[in-house]
Design a protein around this motif. Structure first.
Motif, short mmCIF file in Angstrom:
data_model
loop_
_atom_site.label_atom_id
_atom_site.label_comp_id
_atom_site.label_asym_id
_atom_site.label_seq_id
_atom_site.Cartn_x
_atom_site.Cartn_y
_atom_site.Cartn_z
N GLY A 1 0.82 -1.20 0.00
CA GLY A 1 0.00 0.00 0.00
C GLY A 1 0.85 1.24 0.00
N ASN A 2 0.19 2.38 -0.10
CA ASN A 2 0.88 3.66 -0.10
C ASN A 2 1.22 4.11 1.31
OD1 ASN A 2 0.45 3.71 -2.87
ND2 ASN A 2 -1.45 4.84 -2.66
N SER A 3 2.26 4.91 1.45
CA SER A 3 2.61 5.45 2.76
C SER A 3 3.34 6.77 2.60
CB SER A 3 3.47 4.47 3.56
OG SER A 3 4.73 4.32 2.97
N VAL A 4 3.24 7.59 3.64
CA VAL A 4 3.93 8.88 3.70
C VAL A 4 4.65 8.97 5.03
CG1 VAL A 4 3.63 11.38 3.78
CG2 VAL A 4 2.25 10.02 2.21
N THR A 5 5.92 9.30 4.99
CA THR A 5 6.72 9.41 6.20
C THR A 5 7.21 10.85 6.33
OG1 THR A 5 7.46 7.12 6.01
CG2 THR A 5 8.72 8.58 7.45
N GLN A 6 6.88 11.45 7.44
CA GLN A 6 7.28 12.83 7.69
C GLN A 6 8.32 12.89 8.78
OE1 GLN A 6 2.93 14.72 7.48
NE2 GLN A 6 4.46 16.15 8.33
N MET A 7 9.11 13.93 8.70
CA MET A 7 10.07 14.25 9.75
C MET A 7 9.35 14.36 11.08
SD MET A 7 12.08 17.82 9.66
CE MET A 7 12.73 18.63 11.07
N GLU A 8 9.95 13.75 12.09
CA GLU A 8 9.31 13.79 13.39
C GLU A 8 9.40 15.17 14.01
OE1 GLU A 8 10.10 9.20 14.84
OE2 GLU A 8 10.12 10.85 16.27
N GLY A 9 8.36 15.52 14.73
CA GLY A 9 8.38 16.80 15.42
C GLY A 9 8.45 16.60 16.91
N PRO A 10 8.15 17.62 17.67
CA PRO A 10 7.89 18.96 17.17
C PRO A 10 9.16 19.69 16.77
CG PRO A 10 7.77 18.93 19.55
CD PRO A 10 8.00 17.51 19.12
N VAL A 11 8.97 20.71 15.92
CA VAL A 11 10.06 21.55 15.47
C VAL A 11 9.87 22.94 16.05
CG1 VAL A 11 11.15 22.61 13.46
CG2 VAL A 11 10.30 20.25 13.32
N THR A 12 10.90 23.46 16.67
CA THR A 12 10.85 24.81 17.24
C THR A 12 11.94 25.65 16.60
OG1 THR A 12 10.01 23.96 19.34
CG2 THR A 12 10.92 26.18 19.35
N LEU A 13 11.54 26.79 16.05
CA LEU A 13 12.49 27.69 15.39
C LEU A 13 12.29 29.11 15.88
CD1 LEU A 13 12.10 26.47 11.69
CD2 LEU A 13 14.00 25.97 13.23
N SER A 14 13.33 29.90 15.71
CA SER A 14 13.20 31.34 15.97
C SER A 14 12.70 32.02 14.71
CB SER A 14 14.55 31.92 16.37
OG SER A 14 15.00 31.34 17.58
N GLU A 15 12.03 33.14 14.90
CA GLU A 15 11.53 33.92 13.76
C GLU A 15 12.68 34.22 12.80
OE1 GLU A 15 9.44 37.42 15.03
OE2 GLU A 15 7.85 37.03 13.58
N GLU A 16 12.38 34.14 11.50
CA GLU A 16 13.31 34.39 10.39
C GLU A 16 14.27 33.23 10.13
OE1 GLU A 16 15.21 38.17 10.74
OE2 GLU A 16 13.32 39.28 10.83
N ALA A 17 14.15 32.14 10.86
CA ALA A 17 14.98 30.97 10.59
C ALA A 17 14.51 30.25 9.34
CB ALA A 17 14.95 30.02 11.78
N PHE A 18 15.39 29.39 8.79
CA PHE A 18 15.06 28.57 7.62
C PHE A 18 14.36 27.30 8.08
CE2 PHE A 18 15.58 27.48 3.22
CZ PHE A 18 15.63 26.09 3.21
N LEU A 19 13.31 26.94 7.34
CA LEU A 19 12.54 25.75 7.70
C LEU A 19 12.66 24.68 6.63
CD1 LEU A 19 10.21 24.24 9.27
CD2 LEU A 19 8.64 25.41 7.70
N THR A 20 12.89 23.45 7.08
CA THR A 20 12.75 22.27 6.23
C THR A 20 11.97 21.23 7.00
OG1 THR A 20 14.87 22.62 5.10
CG2 THR A 20 13.90 20.44 4.96
N ILE A 21 10.93 20.69 6.39
CA ILE A 21 10.21 19.54 6.93
C ILE A 21 10.28 18.45 5.87
CG2 ILE A 21 8.06 18.59 7.81
CD1 ILE A 21 7.23 21.38 8.65
N ASN A 22 10.92 17.35 6.24
CA ASN A 22 11.12 16.27 5.27
C ASN A 22 9.88 15.42 5.10
OD1 ASN A 22 13.77 17.05 4.85
ND2 ASN A 22 14.59 15.63 6.36
#
Lengths: 113, 114
Positions: free
Chosen positions: A1-22
């Protein structure tokens, strides 16, 4: 079957930081890929999508590129804001059976001032 | 305003007492679907409907029923709810059944089964 795997969270960033969620996927067919965002107490809403390999979806400063060779659809934003705090879901619809949708587990993003 | 509505938004019930969660959309969408959202499990599809009188199972259909007698409505029925059906439920709709289009989600129904 189909599946989707996401980067585990939670993710905490400071304002203006670069974001990547895999996000990586497996699919028996040739899927269309989506990112949805869920703000507190609300339903999901579409952030961006891509329907074929090498397509780039973009919206509100967020981008994701459909990479068939790595079966990935990573979400990026160059400079996050406090208002981007939400839960982000990667999802696919298999084009051979467009009735069935598969979602990842969701990644919670918190942006601090 | 184009929207998907769900009722009730919150429900606390007891094991075995039949309940129905209604879903309605005003966008003339062919496709409608139900999901449940649980911590650590993301969204899982319960049932979907490609058009009136056409329904099919998603990944977690056990314990649920649906019907699609009209295009705009897609109720979710729990004939005999159990505590493991305590969850946050979302209804969604999209244009063009059979095509991978954007889904529009309702605000959610938080169900607690005691």
């Amino acid at each position: 079957g189909n599946s989707v795997t996401q980067m585990e969270g939670p993710v905490t960033l400071s304002e203006e930081a670069f974001l990547t969620i895999n996000c990586t996927y497996t699919a028996t067919g040739y899927p269309s890929l989506f990112w949805y965002v869920q703000y507190p107490g609300e339903g999901l809403q579409l952030l961006l999508k891509a329907t074929k390999a090498d397509d780039k979806g973009s919206n509100k400063g967020f981008e994701a590129t459909y990479r068939k060779e790595t079966t990935s659809f990573h979400l990026e934003k160059g400079s996050v804001q406090v208002s981007d705090s939400a839960v982000y879901f990667c999802a696919l619809i298999d084009n051979t059976n467009a009735g069935k949708s598969t979602f990842g587990d969701g990644t919670t993003l918190t942006v601090k001032p | 305003e184009a929207q998907v509505t769900q009722n009730p938004r919150y429900l606390i019930t007891v094991t075995g007492k039949k309940l129905t969660v209604t879903c309605s959309q005003n966008m003339n969408h062919e496709y409608m679907s139900w999901y449940r959202q649980d911590p650590g499990l993301g969204l899982r599809q319960i049932y979907y409907s490609m058009n009136v009188e056409v329904t099919d199972k998603g990944d977690v259909p056990e314990g649920y029923k649906v019907s699609r007698k009209e295009k705009r409505n897609f109720p979710l029925i729990l004939e005999s709810p159990s505590p493991n059906q305590t969850s946050l439920y979302f209804c969604a709709s999209s244009f063009g059944a059979g095509r991978p289009n954007e889904q529009f989600f309702g605000p959610g129904t938080r169900l607690t089964v005691l």
